[in-house]
Design an enzyme around this catalytic site. Structure first.
Site, short mmCIF file in Angstrom:
data_model
loop_
_atom_site.label_atom_id
_atom_site.label_comp_id
_atom_site.label_asym_id
_atom_site.label_seq_id
_atom_site.Cartn_x
_atom_site.Cartn_y
_atom_site.Cartn_z
CB CYS A 1 -0.88 0.02 1.24
SG CYS A 1 0.10 -0.04 2.74
CB CYS B 1 3.84 -0.57 2.35
SG CYS B 1 2.34 -1.40 2.84
CG ASP C 1 10.62 -36.24 -3.39
OD1 ASP C 1 11.07 -37.32 -3.04
OD2 ASP C 1 10.92 -35.15 -2.88
CG ASP D 1 12.03 -31.24 -2.17
OD1 ASP D 1 12.00 -32.48 -2.35
OD2 ASP D 1 12.42 -30.70 -1.14
CG ASP E 1 13.08 -35.46 -6.18
OD1 ASP E 1 12.98 -36.69 -6.14
OD2 ASP E 1 12.85 -34.71 -5.23
#
Lengths: 727, 52
Positions: free
Chosen positions: A41, A44, A445, A626, A630
């Site tokens: 915003c 911010c 996985d 991950d 893999d």
């Protein structure tokens, strides 16, 4: 089409070599970039900028809300850690980004370039169309000629400037002896403006300047959309990579210093504190600890290390501080090795031909043949009237030109990936959605993918209250993940810790304390005198003469995992669990999730092999994983997904990255991909339909510039609207 | 039809002004942070005095 012909290689962008990263870092020493995931915003923006500029040494701070980043110009003594702490103080989460990995300026320049050409083409289109309306409504003789001349004066420079991306790409594909989509586009642009210029000289009735310019505009719009969705995906992928600023604590002659990994040399000593990830491959010279290797092997059982044992990058140090002598750095480092691994896997992936490519392959030759046929036909018919024949041929080229085709894919991909991005899925590759639509088998996985990789005690009810209060006291004394999980679970149950004294942590073994004069221990099996189980467990030796008690842990399910598996099964997909972990936890998890097909103890090459077997058996495999183990399977699968917490290499190898914790978007993505594919095909059908109506008209020589302009704009707009239905 | 002598240059000029404005905005990086710019004008920092 552009979606594939300029196909970017995500691996090259997301995993640059260590040397390049080091060079880029040296260049931008004074500029720092922080990621601000929670900024949203106006307040911010001013909070963050005010807080940062107040820090001594900060010259300027500028928030970019679109990218959720802040760039800071600061003196070298201002550290990112200090800024992050400062922002945390006013309630903003911030992470340091590696500016060397964010190639903002480069992508920026290309986007601005395309946007500028689009703007120029849009301006020219509006003006030429205004003039054309007058011609269409019956301007004659001198007025028409004047309007044609003005149109030419606007259109020709515009085409030379705005058409450059097409000319360049057509030239490149001609040099490679291919007929891409850009060849007929360029031919249509050049031929139609040439014949229109000739007609204007002769005071002729028809000029196609308006059609040529609007053709250019619509095609540029398609290309810009395509570029933008790719740039957004790339910048988010870069941000993920840049989040892990690779640093290590080096022990030099003048004490410890924090240096980038790229600066480490063979034989350097590095300190790795508990909780940190190994920055390099090396050999432990000092200290004892336990390592979590789950990212590399999928095993959930921590492995013990002591002086003299090897460690590799990516493992997490759990208990004691370690001093490691570097055995692989720079070119041989695991960072480089991972990039190599991915490169090998990527080249192994069989080349997928996208729908657009298949269309273009059939389309380009037929368009050229059609135009040639029209030219020859009218030459014969009119007894050698070249001017008429060229006119008809260029009308055919303009009408068949792939405006709608060039918009069909980018518009759908932009709409679909925008929707998926809001759900927390990042599409890294343009054809990933199409491939995802074909998937019939899903391979998961276990550790870190279906589970969070965070253990939780599962059999607390078996133990009596005295043991539990003793464990609560001991577990509070260590930051080991198992201790932390036990402490949290026991606090939740409202169990008060027993009054122990002399609490101390023995690195690599466990926690020890005294209850009165009884020595009590919580830790490894051999240290507490227990028989080890085949599961993640810790053991309590209460010092009361009874056998040690066992506390068993199971990995915590990722939120949405059960829903995602159920939804995928409901959609008729075959779900397989492939894990490198031991049999007991894998069996337990697959029973919990209702996965019938599971394999435990799979080594990386076995995972890749099984994916290859499934593919060879005619399956289209979606791999979700991950870990480093893999990576080969991810790259070998038809399409792959990895969570944002995955190792760099796994994220680079996969087509889609899951940004949030939740797994549920995967099921959503699978169904959205099917819709998107249907939408793409509908769009092709729509634009083919327009061509079926308009091409005979053009072949008969009845196409006026008005018909050409109408057919082209109407088909482009229909296609875009159809794509927008996906949002 | 003599009107065209004025009208055509006028319309081209207006269009050209629009194009120039667009190119200027592009060069000044005004399309870099559309979300932020939309929010920034709501903030009242430096409303009382110019930013030093």
């Amino acid at each position: 089409m552009s979606a594939t012909s300029i196909s970017a290689c995500p691996a090259c962008i997301a995993a640059p070599s260590a040397e390049a990263m080091a060079a880029a870092r040296a260049q931008k020493a004074s500029g720092l970039v922080l990621s601000l995931p929670t900024a949203h915003c106006a307040a911010c923006i001013s909070d963050v900028e005010r807080e940062l500029t107040r820090m001594p040494g900060v010259r300027s701070a500028r928030v970019n809300l679109t990218l959720k980043r802040v760039s800071v110009e600061a003196a070298p003594e201002v550290t990112p850690e200090a800024m992050i702490a400062r922002l945390a103080g006013i309630g903003y989460e911030a992470h340091e980004l590696d500016p060397g990995l964010l190639s903002v300026t480069e992508t920026d320049r290309r986007g601005r370039d395309l946007l500028m050409r689009l703007g120029v083409a849009g301006f020219a289109m509006m003006n030429v169309m205004l003039l054309s309306v007058a011609v269409w409504s019956g301007a004659e003789a001198a007025t028409r000629d004047l309007f044609h001349w003005i149109s030419a004066a606007i259109a020709l420079p515009t085409l030379v400037f705005a058409g450059q991306p097409f000319f360049a790409s057509a030239w490149a594909s001609l040099k490679a002896r291919r007929l891409g989509m850009d060849v007929p586009i360029s031919l249509a642009l050049i031929l139609s403006s040439a014949i229109s210029l000739y007609e204007t000289f002769q005071g002729g009735e028809h000029a196609y300047f308006d059609a040529a310019v609007s053709l250019c505009f619509f095609l540029l719009a398609g290309r810009y959309l395509d570029y933008r969705s790719r740039a957004i995906a790339r910048s988010a992928a870069e941000e993920l990579a840049a989040l892990e600023v690779p640093r290590a604590t080096r022990i030099g002659p003048e004490g410890e210093s924090i240096v980038p990994i790229a600066e480490l040399a063979l034989g350097d000593l590095v300190r790795v504190r508990p909780g940190a990830r190994m920055p390099v491959d090396g050999i432990v010279t000092e200290g004892a600890s336990e390592l979590d290797r789950s990212l590399l092997t999928g095993e959930t059982l921590p492995v013990r290390v002591a002086a003299g044992l090897p460690v590799s990058a990516g493992e997490v140090n759990l208990t004691g501080p370690l001093t490691v002598r570097v055995t692989a750095a720079g070119r041989d480092s695991s960072l480089h090795r991972m990039a190599d691994l991915v490169a090998v896997a990527e080249s192994a992936r069989n080349r997928y031909t996208s729908l657009a490519d298949r269309m273009a392959r059939a389309y380009s030759p037929s368009v050229h043949l059609l135009a040639l046929a029209a030219f020859i036909g009218w030459m014969v018919q009119s007894g050698g009237d070249i001017r008429l024949a060229v006119n008809v041929a260029s009308a055919v080229l303009i009408i068949t030109c792939p405006c709608a085709l060039a918009l069909a894919v980018p518009a759908v991909v932009t709409a679909a990936s925008g929707r998926l991005f809001r759900q927390g899925l990042l599409i890294k590759d343009g054809t990933a959605l199409e491939r995802l639509a074909e998937v019939d088998t899903v391979v998961f996985d276990k550790t870190g993918t279906l589970t969070l990789g965070a253990p939780r005690p599962i059999d607390l009810d078996r133990h009596d209250a005295t043991d539990l209060s003793l464990v609560a006291a001991l577990a509070a004394g260590s930051a080991h993940p198992l201790s932390a999980a036990l402490a949290a679970a026991l606090t939740d149950r409202g169990i008060a810790p027993a009054p122990v004294s002399g609490l101390r942590e023995v690195p690599g073994e466990g926690v020890e304390a005294f209850l009165g004069d009884r020595r009590v221990r919580l830790g490894r099996a051999d240290w507490t005198g227990a028989t080890p189980e085949d599961m993640t467990a810790t053991y309590l030796d209460a010092g009361d003469g009874r056998a040690p008690r066992t506390f068993v842990f199971a990995d915590q399910l990722r939120p949405g995992a059960a829903e995602a598996v159920a939804a995928l099964k409901a959609a008729g997909k075959r779900v397989v669990l492939l894990s490198g972990d031991a049999e007991t936890p894998v069996a337990r998890l697959s029973k919990e999730l209702g996965i019938e097909e599971w394999h435990a103890g799979a080594r990386p090459e076995e995972k890749a092999g099984r994916v290859a077997d499934l593919t060879a058996a005619g399956g289209r495999v979606l791999m979700v994983g991950d870990g480093l183990n893999d990576t080969a399977a991810l790259a070998g699968a038809h399409v792959s997904v990895s969570p944002a917490t995955a190792l760099d290499a796994a994220r680079v190898a996969s087509d889609i990255v899951l940004l949030g914790q939740d797994l549920q978007p995967i099921a959503l993505a699978a169904s959205l991909a099917v819709t998107a594919r249907r939408r793409i095909k509908q769009n092709f059908a729509l634009s083919l339909g327009y061509n079926l109506v308009a091409v005979p008209v053009a072949l008969l020589g009845l196409a006026t510039p008005l018909i050409a302009a109408l057919a082209m704009s109407a088909s482009s707009i229909t296609v875009s609207l159809n794509a927008l239905r996906l949002r | 039809m003599e009107m065209l002598v004025y009208l055509i240059p006028a319309s081209l000029l207006l269009g050209g002004v629009g194009l120039a404005a667009f190119l200027w905005a592009l060069r000044n990086r005004q399309f870099e942070d559309p979300d932020g710019d939309g929010q920034r004008f709501l903030s009242d920092d430096w409303d009382d005095r110019p930013k030093p």
